[in-house]
Write an enzyme that holds these catalytic residues in place. Sequence first.
Site, short mmCIF file in Angstrom:
data_model
loop_
_atom_site.label_atom_id
_atom_site.label_comp_id
_atom_site.label_asym_id
_atom_site.label_seq_id
_atom_site.Cartn_x
_atom_site.Cartn_y
_atom_site.Cartn_z
N TYR A 140 42.82 47.30 44.10
CA TYR A 140 42.90 46.93 45.51
C TYR A 140 41.83 47.65 46.34
CZ TYR A 140 47.14 44.38 44.43
OH TYR A 140 48.02 43.48 43.90
C1 LIG Z 1 44.90 44.04 37.88
C2 LIG Z 1 44.62 42.58 37.48
C3 LIG Z 1 45.40 41.65 38.43
C4 LIG Z 1 43.11 42.33 37.65
O1 LIG Z 1 42.83 40.98 37.32
P1 LIG Z 1 41.55 40.59 36.46
O2 LIG Z 1 41.48 39.11 36.43
O3 LIG Z 1 41.59 41.30 35.15
O4 LIG Z 1 40.37 41.22 37.33
P2 LIG Z 1 39.03 40.47 37.74
O5 LIG Z 1 38.30 40.07 36.51
O6 LIG Z 1 39.33 39.40 38.73
O7 LIG Z 1 38.23 41.62 38.49
C5 LIG Z 1 37.75 41.37 39.81
C6 LIG Z 1 37.00 42.58 40.25
O8 LIG Z 1 37.90 43.69 40.29
C7 LIG Z 1 37.41 44.74 39.51
N1 LIG Z 1 38.55 45.40 38.86
C8 LIG Z 1 39.42 44.86 37.98
N2 LIG Z 1 40.36 45.77 37.64
C9 LIG Z 1 40.03 46.91 38.32
C10 LIG Z 1 40.61 48.20 38.41
N3 LIG Z 1 41.71 48.53 37.75
N4 LIG Z 1 40.00 49.12 39.19
C11 LIG Z 1 38.88 48.84 39.91
N5 LIG Z 1 38.32 47.62 39.88
C12 LIG Z 1 38.88 46.66 39.11
C13 LIG Z 1 36.47 44.09 38.49
O9 LIG Z 1 35.51 45.00 38.05
C14 LIG Z 1 35.87 42.97 39.31
O10 LIG Z 1 34.84 43.49 40.14
P3 LIG Z 1 33.61 42.58 40.66
O11 LIG Z 1 34.21 41.39 41.37
O12 LIG Z 1 32.87 43.49 41.58
O13 LIG Z 1 32.86 42.19 39.42
C15 LIG Z 1 44.98 42.29 36.00
O14 LIG Z 1 44.27 43.16 35.16
C16 LIG Z 1 46.48 42.40 35.71
O15 LIG Z 1 47.21 41.44 35.86
N6 LIG Z 1 46.94 43.57 35.23
C17 LIG Z 1 48.34 43.76 34.91
C18 LIG Z 1 49.23 43.67 36.13
C19 LIG Z 1 48.82 44.60 37.26
O16 LIG Z 1 48.49 45.77 37.03
N7 LIG Z 1 48.82 44.09 38.51
C20 LIG Z 1 48.33 44.87 39.66
C21 LIG Z 1 48.85 44.40 40.92
S1 LIG Z 1 50.55 44.92 41.20
#
Ligand SMILES: CC(C)(COP(=O)(O)OP(=O)(O)OC[C@H]1O[C@@H](n2cnc3c(N)ncnc32)[C@H](O)[C@@H]1OP(=O)(O)O)[C@@H](O)C(=O)NCCC(=O)NCCS
Length: 165
Positions: A140
């Site tokens: 976030y």
């Molecule tokens: C967290 C989550 C929603 C991220 O979704 P994702 O599809 O893997 O992430 P994306 O590929 O869309 O990443 C988008 C951007 O965020 C960044 N990003 C992704 N995870 C990150 C993290 N943990 N910390 C910092 N940046 C992060 C990526 O580097 C990317 O950056 P860019 O747009 O500058 O290239 C996913 O990994 C997930 O569902 N995890 C398990 C559930 C969870 O932890 N949910 C969190 C919300 S409660």
Amino acid sequence: MTRKKFRIVPLEAGLDRSTFFSGSEPLDRYFREQVRQDIRRKVTACFTALSTGGSIAGYYTLASASILLGELPPETIRKLPRYPSVPAVRMGRLAVDREFQGIGLGGALLADALGRVIQSEIAAFAMIVDAKDDKAGAFYRHHGFIETTNEFPTLFLPLAAVNRK
Ligand SMILES: CC(C)(COP(=O)(O)OP(=O)(O)OC[C@H]1O[C@@H](n2cnc3c(N)ncnc32)[C@H](O)[C@@H]1OP(=O)(O)O)[C@@H](O)C(=O)NCCC(=O)NCCS
């Protein structure tokens, strides 16, 4: 780019939620067992990203909320009226299935959620999220969210700062 490969739509009845696996047990269990009931009770709305094959690649939830003024940083409070709280929308949950993680779908779901909120005729000062762990908090913050002073790690994004698309 990513968004073109997925359809982001309100959760439809009859979709198979049983195989959704993000790696976060509470988020997966909520989606399998609880979300439909919360939608029926009008305590949440849920949107899903559907892959071209029709499987659920990700989901997020939105609900009305408010933030106490005292939970916001002083520089934000200075620009707000002296009400006890300001309106907000909470993105309670966001999860992407393991198969689709790391290709921009989480970011696309967040952008979709922000788009829905800023297009609404009902005012909200900010979107708020609860970061369930450090990794979620980092995700976030990467997207511009700012810490509130709330003890639980709640972050907010002022919606005036979000560009209309
Ligand atoms: C967290 C989550 C929603 C991220 O979704 P994702 O599809 O893997 O992430 P994306 O590929 O869309 O990443 C988008 C951007 O965020 C960044 N990003 C992704 N995870 C990150 C993290 N943990 N910390 C910092 N940046 C992060 C990526 O580097 C990317 O950056 P860019 O747009 O500058 O290239 C996913 O990994 C997930 O569902 N995890 C398990 C559930 C969870 O932890 N949910 C969190 C919300 S409660």
